[in-house]
Design a protein around this motif. Structure first.
Motif, PDB file in Angstrom:
ATOM      1  N   LEU A   1       6.359   7.218  -5.693  1.00 56.61           N
ATOM      2  CA  LEU A   1       5.595   6.169  -6.372  1.00 56.61           C
ATOM      3  C   LEU A   1       6.412   5.571  -7.522  1.00 56.61           C
ATOM      4  CD1 LEU A   1       2.879   4.656  -6.771  1.00 56.61           C
ATOM      5  CD2 LEU A   1       2.257   6.428  -8.386  1.00 56.61           C
ATOM      6  N   LYS A   2       7.059   6.473  -8.278  1.00 55.50           N
ATOM      7  CA  LYS A   2       7.879   6.012  -9.400  1.00 55.50           C
ATOM      8  C   LYS A   2       8.978   5.064  -8.890  1.00 55.50           C
ATOM      9  CE  LYS A   2       7.481   9.669 -12.874  1.00 55.50           C
ATOM     10  NZ  LYS A   2       8.082  10.911 -13.371  1.00 55.50           N
ATOM     11  N   ARG A   3       9.551   5.451  -7.743  1.00 51.22           N
ATOM     12  CA  ARG A   3      10.627   4.641  -7.166  1.00 51.22           C
ATOM     13  C   ARG A   3      10.084   3.258  -6.778  1.00 51.22           C
ATOM     14  NH1 ARG A   3      12.629   3.489  -2.568  1.00 51.22           N
ATOM     15  NH2 ARG A   3      11.045   4.623  -1.410  1.00 51.22           N
ATOM     16  N   LEU A   4       8.900   3.261  -6.154  1.00 50.70           N
ATOM     17  CA  LEU A   4       8.306   2.004  -5.703  1.00 50.70           C
ATOM     18  C   LEU A   4       8.000   1.067  -6.865  1.00 50.70           C
ATOM     19  CD1 LEU A   4       5.761   3.016  -2.924  1.00 50.70           C
ATOM     20  CD2 LEU A   4       7.647   1.394  -2.711  1.00 50.70           C
ATOM     21  N   ILE A   5       7.462   1.645  -7.944  1.00 51.55           N
ATOM     22  CA  ILE A   5       7.099   0.803  -9.084  1.00 51.55           C
ATOM     23  C   ILE A   5       8.331   0.451  -9.900  1.00 51.55           C
ATOM     24  CG2 ILE A   5       5.516   0.581 -11.050  1.00 51.55           C
ATOM     25  CD1 ILE A   5       3.945   2.899  -9.942  1.00 51.55           C
ATOM     26  N   GLY A   6       9.358   1.278  -9.748  1.00 50.70           N
ATOM     27  CA  GLY A   6      10.579   1.009 -10.483  1.00 50.70           C
ATOM     28  C   GLY A   6      10.609   1.614 -11.873  1.00 50.70           C
ATOM     29  N   ILE A   7      10.014   2.823 -12.011  1.00 46.56           N
ATOM     30  CA  ILE A   7      10.131   3.517 -13.310  1.00 46.56           C
ATOM     31  C   ILE A   7      10.850   4.853 -13.137  1.00 46.56           C
ATOM     32  CG2 ILE A   7       8.248   2.511 -14.652  1.00 46.56           C
ATOM     33  CD1 ILE A   7       6.435   4.788 -13.612  1.00 46.56           C
TER      34      ILE A   7
ATOM     35  N   PHE B   1       0.843  -1.189   0.000  1.00 50.35           N
ATOM     36  CA  PHE B   1       0.000   0.000   0.000  1.00 50.35           C
ATOM     37  C   PHE B   1       0.877   1.237   0.000  1.00 50.35           C
ATOM     38  CE2 PHE B   1      -3.137  -3.029   0.952  1.00 50.35           C
ATOM     39  CZ  PHE B   1      -4.378  -2.446   0.770  1.00 50.35           C
ATOM     40  N   PHE B   2       0.306   2.321  -0.487  1.00 46.09           N
ATOM     41  CA  PHE B   2       1.110   3.525  -0.668  1.00 46.09           C
ATOM     42  C   PHE B   2       0.283   4.754  -0.296  1.00 46.09           C
ATOM     43  CE2 PHE B   2       2.330   6.895  -3.820  1.00 46.09           C
ATOM     44  CZ  PHE B   2       3.519   7.241  -3.193  1.00 46.09           C
ATOM     45  N   ARG B   3       0.919   5.623   0.497  1.00 45.40           N
ATOM     46  CA  ARG B   3       0.238   6.860   0.881  1.00 45.40           C
ATOM     47  C   ARG B   3       0.362   7.844  -0.275  1.00 45.40           C
ATOM     48  NH1 ARG B   3      -0.627   8.923   6.169  1.00 45.40           N
ATOM     49  NH2 ARG B   3      -1.850  10.817   6.017  1.00 45.40           N
ATOM     50  N   CYS B   4      -0.652   7.898  -1.136  1.00 46.91           N
ATOM     51  CA  CYS B   4      -0.530   8.690  -2.358  1.00 46.91           C
ATOM     52  C   CYS B   4      -0.977  10.126  -2.157  1.00 46.91           C
ATOM     53  CB  CYS B   4      -1.325   8.041  -3.485  1.00 46.91           C
ATOM     54  SG  CYS B   4      -3.037   7.761  -3.032  1.00 46.91           S
ATOM     55  N   HIS B   5      -1.653  10.403  -1.049  1.00 42.70           N
ATOM     56  CA  HIS B   5      -2.201  11.728  -0.795  1.00 42.70           C
ATOM     57  C   HIS B   5      -2.377  11.824   0.706  1.00 42.70           C
ATOM     58  CE1 HIS B   5      -5.245  14.908  -0.592  1.00 42.70           C
ATOM     59  NE2 HIS B   5      -4.824  15.290  -1.803  1.00 42.70           N
ATOM     60  N   ARG B   6      -2.422  13.037   1.221  1.00 45.12           N
ATOM     61  CA  ARG B   6      -2.591  13.184   2.665  1.00 45.12           C
ATOM     62  C   ARG B   6      -3.799  12.428   3.183  1.00 45.12           C
ATOM     63  NH1 ARG B   6      -1.780  19.542   2.925  1.00 45.12           N
ATOM     64  NH2 ARG B   6      -2.547  19.250   0.799  1.00 45.12           N
ATOM     65  N   SER B   7      -4.833  12.322   2.373  1.00 37.10           N
ATOM     66  CA  SER B   7      -6.054  11.673   2.845  1.00 37.10           C
ATOM     67  C   SER B   7      -6.280  10.293   2.250  1.00 37.10           C
ATOM     68  CB  SER B   7      -7.262  12.539   2.518  1.00 37.10           C
ATOM     69  OG  SER B   7      -7.057  13.831   2.991  1.00 37.10           O
ATOM     70  N   TYR B   8      -5.307   9.766   1.502  1.00 36.90           N
ATOM     71  CA  TYR B   8      -5.541   8.490   0.822  1.00 36.90           C
ATOM     72  C   TYR B   8      -4.369   7.530   0.928  1.00 36.90           C
ATOM     73  CZ  TYR B   8      -9.608  10.560  -1.325  1.00 36.90           C
ATOM     74  OH  TYR B   8     -10.825  11.146  -1.523  1.00 36.90           O
ATOM     75  N   ILE B   9      -4.706   6.241   1.147  1.00 34.64           N
ATOM     76  CA  ILE B   9      -3.717   5.180   1.012  1.00 34.64           C
ATOM     77  C   ILE B   9      -4.273   4.242  -0.051  1.00 34.64           C
ATOM     78  CG2 ILE B   9      -2.517   3.288   2.171  1.00 34.64           C
ATOM     79  CD1 ILE B   9      -3.142   4.682   4.824  1.00 34.64           C
ATOM     80  N   VAL B  10      -3.458   3.890  -1.020  1.00 34.21           N
ATOM     81  CA  VAL B  10      -3.976   3.067  -2.116  1.00 34.21           C
ATOM     82  C   VAL B  10      -3.248   1.726  -2.160  1.00 34.21           C
ATOM     83  CG1 VAL B  10      -2.410   4.012  -3.857  1.00 34.21           C
ATOM     84  CG2 VAL B  10      -4.645   3.120  -4.553  1.00 34.21           C
ATOM     85  N   ASN B  11      -3.990   0.702  -2.541  1.00 36.72           N
ATOM     86  CA  ASN B  11      -3.420  -0.616  -2.744  1.00 36.72           C
ATOM     87  C   ASN B  11      -2.796  -0.639  -4.133  1.00 36.72           C
ATOM     88  OD1 ASN B  11      -2.881  -3.295  -3.167  1.00 36.72           O
ATOM     89  ND2 ASN B  11      -4.884  -4.032  -2.461  1.00 36.72           N
ATOM     90  N   LEU B  12      -1.463  -0.635  -4.193  1.00 32.67           N
ATOM     91  CA  LEU B  12      -0.791  -0.483  -5.495  1.00 32.67           C
ATOM     92  C   LEU B  12      -1.094  -1.631  -6.441  1.00 32.67           C
ATOM     93  CD1 LEU B  12       2.696   0.970  -4.525  1.00 32.67           C
ATOM     94  CD2 LEU B  12       0.850   2.105  -5.746  1.00 32.67           C
ATOM     95  N   GLN B  13      -1.436  -2.792  -5.869  1.00 26.42           N
ATOM     96  CA  GLN B  13      -1.766  -3.937  -6.727  1.00 26.42           C
ATOM     97  C   GLN B  13      -3.043  -3.716  -7.519  1.00 26.42           C
ATOM     98  OE1 GLN B  13      -0.290  -6.710  -3.281  1.00 26.42           O
ATOM     99  NE2 GLN B  13      -0.574  -4.523  -3.273  1.00 26.42           N
ATOM    100  N   ARG B  14      -3.869  -2.791  -7.045  1.00 25.99           N
ATOM    101  CA  ARG B  14      -5.125  -2.532  -7.748  1.00 25.99           C
ATOM    102  C   ARG B  14      -5.035  -1.374  -8.731  1.00 25.99           C
ATOM    103  NH1 ARG B  14      -9.043  -5.712  -5.511  1.00 25.99           N
ATOM    104  NH2 ARG B  14      -9.737  -5.595  -7.665  1.00 25.99           N
ATOM    105  N   VAL B  15      -3.886  -0.712  -8.765  1.00 29.33           N
ATOM    106  CA  VAL B  15      -3.783   0.459  -9.640  1.00 29.33           C
ATOM    107  C   VAL B  15      -3.643   0.017 -11.090  1.00 29.33           C
ATOM    108  CG1 VAL B  15      -2.411   2.478 -10.249  1.00 29.33           C
ATOM    109  CG2 VAL B  15      -2.792   1.908  -7.859  1.00 29.33           C
ATOM    110  N   ARG B  16      -4.529   0.534 -11.929  1.00 32.83           N
ATOM    111  CA  ARG B  16      -4.491   0.168 -13.332  1.00 32.83           C
ATOM    112  C   ARG B  16      -3.831   1.269 -14.173  1.00 32.83           C
ATOM    113  NH1 ARG B  16      -7.350  -3.470 -16.072  1.00 32.83           N
ATOM    114  NH2 ARG B  16      -6.187  -4.783 -14.686  1.00 32.83           N
TER     115      ARG B  16
END
Lengths: 342, 238
Positions: free
Chosen positions: A336-342, A289-304
Motif C-alpha cells: 500500500l505504501k508503495r502504491l501511494i508513494g510513501i 482498487f487495492f486488495r488490503c485484506h484477504r476478504s477486502y478490496i478497497v477503493n483507494l480514492q475513498r481512503v481518508r
C-alpha cells in the motif's frame, strides 16, 4: 485441554430457538471474536458466564464445568455492557478497591497507564465520558490479572482514542498468553484484530472462512490483466432480487467477502455480487482498487485515513457517509505504501 | 463456604465510607435527624417534656439505619455492581458485613450528634447505649431485608418509608391519637419499649431487665431469621 470449551450450548425459550448449537474452544494467546447482534451476544455471554442457563450443552473452564460456586471465577475477567461503575468514587479509588479484594494482581498505576487513565485517576467516575468509563471497566477486568477475558462489544460507541487503547490492551494480553473471547457487531473490526472470527445468529454459529480466496491469486492476476486492459469498458454487476444492477467501479467504496459471498459497498448500501473476490480484484485493480485484506478490496480514492492500532493491526477509514472501516493486513502495508508513494 | 476475610471486609468498609461521604442521599439521612434535634432544642414550649428529645434518635434509627442500609444495598442491585463483586473472592456475606458496618457507624454517629445538640443526658449511660445498640442492630437488619427485596432505589422508598413510620415514629404519634386498639398494637413495637426504657433511665431509674430487653431481642432475632431467608432466596435469583 482448551482454556475455555463451549460444547454445544443451545438456548430455547418455549418453542423458539434463541441460540443454535455453539461449539467453540479458546486457547491461551488466542483472541476469538464473535460477530453477532447485540441481544444475542448478551445472551451468549451470559450463558458462558453462568448468569443464564443453557437449555443444553456445557461450558468448561480448564476442564472444569462452570457453575456459580466455582473457585476459578476470579481467573476470569468479565465486562458486560450492562455493568456499571461506582460513580461516586475516583478512578484510582475504584481500581484500588477491586485490587484490594484479591491477594494477587496487577500494579494499579501501570494498569492505569495501559488503559490511558493516569491523567484521569483523581477524577470522579460520574464526570467521565462514556469512552473513559469503558476504559475504567476494562481496567477493572484486569486488576486480578485473569487468564481469560470475556468482553461484550468493548468498542461499542467509544471514541477513536479508546479503540486504540483497547487494541493495544488486546495486543499486550495476547503477548502475555491470556485468552480473549469478545463479541462485536462489525466484521470489519473483528478482522482488524484477529483471524478467529465467528458469526453467530439464531440459525447458526460458524467460523468466518477467510482462507479460500487467496489460493489462486497470482494466476488470476495475470489472466485478468489480459482481459481487462486499462480504459476498457467495465461495469460491476450486482443482484437485487431479480434485477441486475451495474455499477461503475468508482462508485464502489469497498468490496467485502463474508462466508464466500461477495458484497459491494456503494454509498451506504451493500449489494450481493456473483463474481469472486479474485476476479473482482483483477477487474478493479486498474481503477485504483487495492486488495488490503484477504476478504477486502478497497477503493483507494475513498481512503481518508490509515490507522495503526498496534504494530500488526491497521485499518483504513473511508470518506463515505458511514465512515466505513476496512481492515488492512500487516503483509499488505508495504504494498500500500508503495502504491501511494510513501 | 469460603471463609470470611477481615482484610477484604476492611477494603469494603473503606470503599463504602468514601462512597457514602459523597452520596447526598445518604448525607441527607444523617442531616435530617440532627436538624430535627436542633429544632426541638430551640422549642421553648417543650421544656420539661424531655421525652420529645428521644424523637430525633428514633428518626435516625429509621433513616440512618434502615433507609441508608436499604439504599446502599438496592443501589448495588440496581446497577449490577454486586455482580462484578461476586466474581471476586469477596463473598456476599463480606459485602453485607461491610455495608452493615457503615450504616451501623453512621447511625451511631448520628445518634451521638443529636444527643450532643439536644443535651440529652441519661441516668446510666451504659444501659442506655446497650439498648440503643440493640435497636440499631434491629433497624439495620430490617434495612437489609428491605434492600434485598427491592430491585431499585425507588422501591426502597415504597418499602422503607412505611416501615420507618410504623416502627420508628408511631410510638410518638400513637398517644396523640389515643385509640385503644392502636395503643395495643404500638405497645408491641420495639421502639415503644425503647421509649419506655429511656424514659425510665431519664428519671434516673434502672429498668427491670425483663420485658424491654426481651421484646427488642425477640424483634431482632425475628428480623435476622427473615433476613437470612430473604438473603438466600434473592442470592439465587440474582
Amino acid at each position: 485441554m482448551a482454556l475455555l470449551e463451549i460444547s454445544g450450548i443451545i438456548k430455547q425459550d418455549r418453542n423458539a430457538t434463541l441460540l443454535s448449537p455453539v461449539h467453540l474452544q479458546v486457547e491461551p494467546s488466542q483472541c476469538v471474536m464473535i460477530r453477532t447482534r447485540g441481544d444475542l451476544g448478551t445472551l451468549f455471554l451470559q450463558i458462558v458466564l453462568g448468569l443464564n442457563r443453557a437449555s443444553e450443552g456445557e461450558v468448561f473452564f480448564q476442564g472444569e464445568r462452570l457453575h456459580p460456586d466455582m473457585k476459578k471465577w476470579h481467573q476470569i475477567g468479565r465486562f458486560l455492557l450492562t455493568d456499571q461503575l461506582y460513580s461516586r468514587l475516583t478512578v484510582s479509588e475504584y481500581l484500588h478497591f477491586f485490587r484490594g479484594l484479591y491477594t494477587n494482581g496487577r500494579e494499579i498505576y501501570s494498569l492505569m497507564q495501559l488503559m490511558g487513565l493516569e491523567s484521569l485517576q483523581h477524577k470522579i467516575i460520574r464526570k467521565l465520558n462514556n469512552s473513559e468509563k469503558r476504559r475504567v471497566h476494562l481496567a477493572r477486568c484486569l486488576v486480578n490479572d485473569p487468564i481469560l477475558l470475556v468482553l461484550e462489544d468493548p468498542e461499542y460507541k467509544v471514541d477513536l482514542e479508546t479503540r486504540h487503547i483497547i487494541r493495544k490492551m488486546f495486543d499486550q494480553l495476547l503477548k502475555e498468553g491470556k485468552a480473549l473471547l469478545v463479541t462485536t457487531s462489525l466484521v470489519e473490526d473483528a478482522l482488524a484484530i484477529t483471524d478467529d472470527v465467528y458469526l453467530l445468529d439464531e440459525q447458526q454459529f460458524k467460523k468466518l472462512n477467510i482462507e479460500n480466496e487467496t489460493d489462486t491469486q497470482d494466476s488470476d492476476e495475470e489472466n485478468v490483466d489480459i482481459h481487462f486492459p486499462v480504459g476498457s469498458f467495465v461495469k460491476i454487476p450486482a443482484k437485487v432480487k431479480d434485477k441486475i444492477l451495474l455499477f461503475d467501479p468508482l462508485e464502489i467504496n469497498y468490496v467485502e467477502s463474508i462466508e464466500g459471498k461477495v458484497y459491494l459497498h456503494v454509498k451506504s448500501d451493500k449489494f450481493l455480487c456473483d463474481l469472486r473476490l479474485n476476479e473482482l480484484e483483477g477487474q478493479l485493480k486498474t481503477f485504483g482498487f487495492f486488495r488490503c485484506h484477504r476478504s477486502y478490496i478497497v477503493n483507494l480514492q475513498r481512503v481518508r485515513e490509515i490507522i495503526k492500532w498496534t504494530r500488526n493491526s491497521y485499518s483504513l477509514i473511508l470518506d463515505d457517509p458511514n465512515r466505513s472501516e476496512v481492515p488492512l493486513s500487516k503483509g499488505n502495508m508495504e504494498e500500500l505504501k508503495r502504491l501511494i508513494g510513501i | 463456604m469460603m471463609s470470611i476475610s477481615w482484610r477484604r471486609i476492611q477494603v469494603i468498609i473503606r470503599k463504602e465510607l468514601k462512597d457514602a461521604l459523597r452520596n447526598y442521599q445518604v448525607l441527607m439521612m444523617v442531616v435530617v435527624p440532627i436538624g430535627m434535634a436542633l429544632l426541638y432544642q430551640n422549642m421553648q414550649s417543650l421544656e420539661g417534656n424531655q421525652l420529645i428529645l428521644i424523637f430525633p434518635i428514633l428518626m435516625s434509627f429509621g433513616m440512618t439505619g434502615t433507609i441508608v442500609q436499604s439504599m446502599i444495598i438496592a443501589e448495588e442491585k440496581e446497577k449490577h455492581t454486586l455482580r462484578a463483586l461476586m466474581l471476586s473472592p469477596a463473598t456476599a456475606i463480606e459485602v453485607m458485613i461491610g455495608k452493615s458496618f457503615l450504616s451501623f457507624f453512621l447511625t451511631l454517629l448520628t445518634i451521638f450528634l443529636t444527643m450532643l445538640v439536644t443535651g440529652l443526658s441519661m441516668g446510666i449511660s451504659l444501659l442506655f447505649w446497650c439498648i440503643t445498640l440493640l435497636c440499631i442492630l434491629f433497624f439495620i437488619t430490617v434495612g437489609t431485608i428491605v434492600g434485598l427485596m427491592s430491585k431499585s432505589l425507588t422501591e426502597t422508598a415504597y418499602l422503607g418509608m412505611p416501615i420507618m413510620f410504623l416502627m420508628g415514629l408511631s410510638p410518638i404519634f400513637a398517644p396523640l391519637i389515643n385509640k385503644a386498639w392502636l395503643t395495643k398494637i404500638v405497645s408491641f413495637l420495639p421502639t415503644a419499649h425503647y421509649l419506655q426504657a429511656t424514659e425510665l433511665l431519664m428519671k434516673g431509674k434502672t429498668f427491670i431487665v425483663g420485658s424491654h430487653w426481651l421484646n427488642i431481642t425477640i424483634w431482632l432475632i425475628l428480623a435476622v431469621i427473615i433476613c437470612l431467608f430473604v438473603f438466600k432466596r434473592n442470592r439465587i435469583e440474582d
